[in-house]
Scaffold this motif. Sequence first.
Motif, PDB file in Angstrom:
ATOM      1  N   ASP A 152     -44.164   3.818  -3.795  1.00  0.00           N
ATOM      2  CA  ASP A 152     -45.273   2.936  -4.157  1.00  0.00           C
ATOM      3  C   ASP A 152     -44.811   1.774  -5.026  1.00  0.00           C
ATOM      4  OD1 ASP A 152     -47.106   4.431  -2.752  1.00  0.00           O
ATOM      5  OD2 ASP A 152     -47.751   5.612  -4.472  1.00  0.00           O
ATOM      6  N   GLU A 153     -43.883   2.054  -5.966  1.00  0.00           N
ATOM      7  CA  GLU A 153     -43.423   0.975  -6.857  1.00  0.00           C
ATOM      8  C   GLU A 153     -42.668  -0.109  -6.078  1.00  0.00           C
ATOM      9  OE1 GLU A 153     -40.783   4.662  -7.934  1.00  0.00           O
ATOM     10  OE2 GLU A 153     -42.856   4.252  -7.328  1.00  0.00           O
TER      11      GLU A 153
ATOM     12  N   PHE B 212     -45.255  -2.311  -4.511  1.00  0.00           N
ATOM     13  CA  PHE B 212     -45.835  -3.218  -5.507  1.00  0.00           C
ATOM     14  C   PHE B 212     -44.898  -4.396  -5.777  1.00  0.00           C
ATOM     15  CE2 PHE B 212     -46.258  -4.523  -9.972  1.00  0.00           C
ATOM     16  CZ  PHE B 212     -47.581  -4.978  -9.952  1.00  0.00           C
ATOM     17  N   GLU B 213     -43.598  -4.089  -5.934  1.00  0.00           N
ATOM     18  CA  GLU B 213     -42.620  -5.138  -6.240  1.00  0.00           C
ATOM     19  C   GLU B 213     -42.517  -6.150  -5.104  1.00  0.00           C
ATOM     20  OE1 GLU B 213     -37.888  -5.673  -7.420  1.00  0.00           O
ATOM     21  OE2 GLU B 213     -38.703  -3.674  -7.066  1.00  0.00           O
TER      22      GLU B 213
ATOM     23  N   GLY C  47     -44.766  -6.542  -2.575  1.00  0.00           N
ATOM     24  CA  GLY C  47     -46.069  -7.130  -2.286  1.00  0.00           C
ATOM     25  C   GLY C  47     -46.435  -8.286  -3.197  1.00  0.00           C
ATOM     26  N   ARG C  48     -46.062  -8.203  -4.478  1.00  0.00           N
ATOM     27  CA  ARG C  48     -46.442  -9.264  -5.415  1.00  0.00           C
ATOM     28  C   ARG C  48     -45.605 -10.530  -5.221  1.00  0.00           C
ATOM     29  NH1 ARG C  48     -44.144  -7.090 -11.291  1.00  0.00           N
ATOM     30  NH2 ARG C  48     -41.926  -7.131 -10.752  1.00  0.00           N
TER      31      ARG C  48
ATOM     32  N   THR D  91     -48.987  -4.536   2.630  1.00  0.00           N
ATOM     33  CA  THR D  91     -47.800  -3.687   2.642  1.00  0.00           C
ATOM     34  C   THR D  91     -48.147  -2.325   3.230  1.00  0.00           C
ATOM     35  OG1 THR D  91     -47.013  -4.812   0.646  1.00  0.00           O
ATOM     36  CG2 THR D  91     -45.928  -2.760   1.246  1.00  0.00           C
TER      37      THR D  91
END
Length: 266
Positions: free
Chosen positions: A221-222, A225-226, A228-229, A236
């Motif tokens: 998940d992290e 996030f990395e 996707g931002r 994603t």
Amino acid sequence: MPITFTDQLGTLHSFEQNPKRIVSLVPSQTELLYDLGLEENIVGITKFCVHPYHFKSTKKIIGGTKKVHIEKIRLLEPDIIIANKEENTEEIVNSLSEICPVWVTDVRDIAMNSQMISDFGELFNCRTESKKILDKLTFTLADFNRFMTGKPWRKSAYFIWKDPYMAAGGDNFINEMMRLNHFTNIYEDRGRYPEVIVPKLRIQGDPELIFLSSEPYPFKDEDAFEIGRSTHHAKTIFVDGEMFSWYGSRLLKALPYFRQLQEKLA
């Protein structure tokens, strides 16, 4: 009288009879050999050959895809070793050629996949089983292509690795599966597996969809996030890497999976 066959690199191989004892260095091709009814002929596999599941306890593990135990393979007395241009190194192929013929496949698209299945039917004298798989593939592919008719193409990126981040580029089976799904690969012209600087993702292609594969790197998940931002609006999505990267008979399972993926995206 010897019989001869030519592999997908154009190498001519000669045998006194159809090879019986098989060592497979490629997970997806191990699965294909099993689906062709050759379970009893397979004597050695890699630690990454996880399908079918029971092989890990019934077959000899001879190492990985990039590092093999040559002496373990020699002791198995194989008639043939099945390798792949992308999965295995030229050094491995050359070393193992001293034991027996090493059949090297090269599968970057659906046509090459069908050729491999047909070749195995001839090579291992299982033409009927090979034709059954090819006939099913022809029907299932035609059905999926009808399903995709009229669906839009979407700019996409398919990540396979972290530290450094790497994505699927062009001229490989993953890219072929992306095209099949109308996913326009923003890295198609960047080589086969380009390194990607994540903060520049927005500048380099601004994809609508970002796929994070379950293999060879298990994204978390992290990571989503990395990555996707770094984009404006990309969605994603975690995907089953075997469905995108495994060729052979796995394509029969991948097409229903792709249909479900398309329905979720819709």
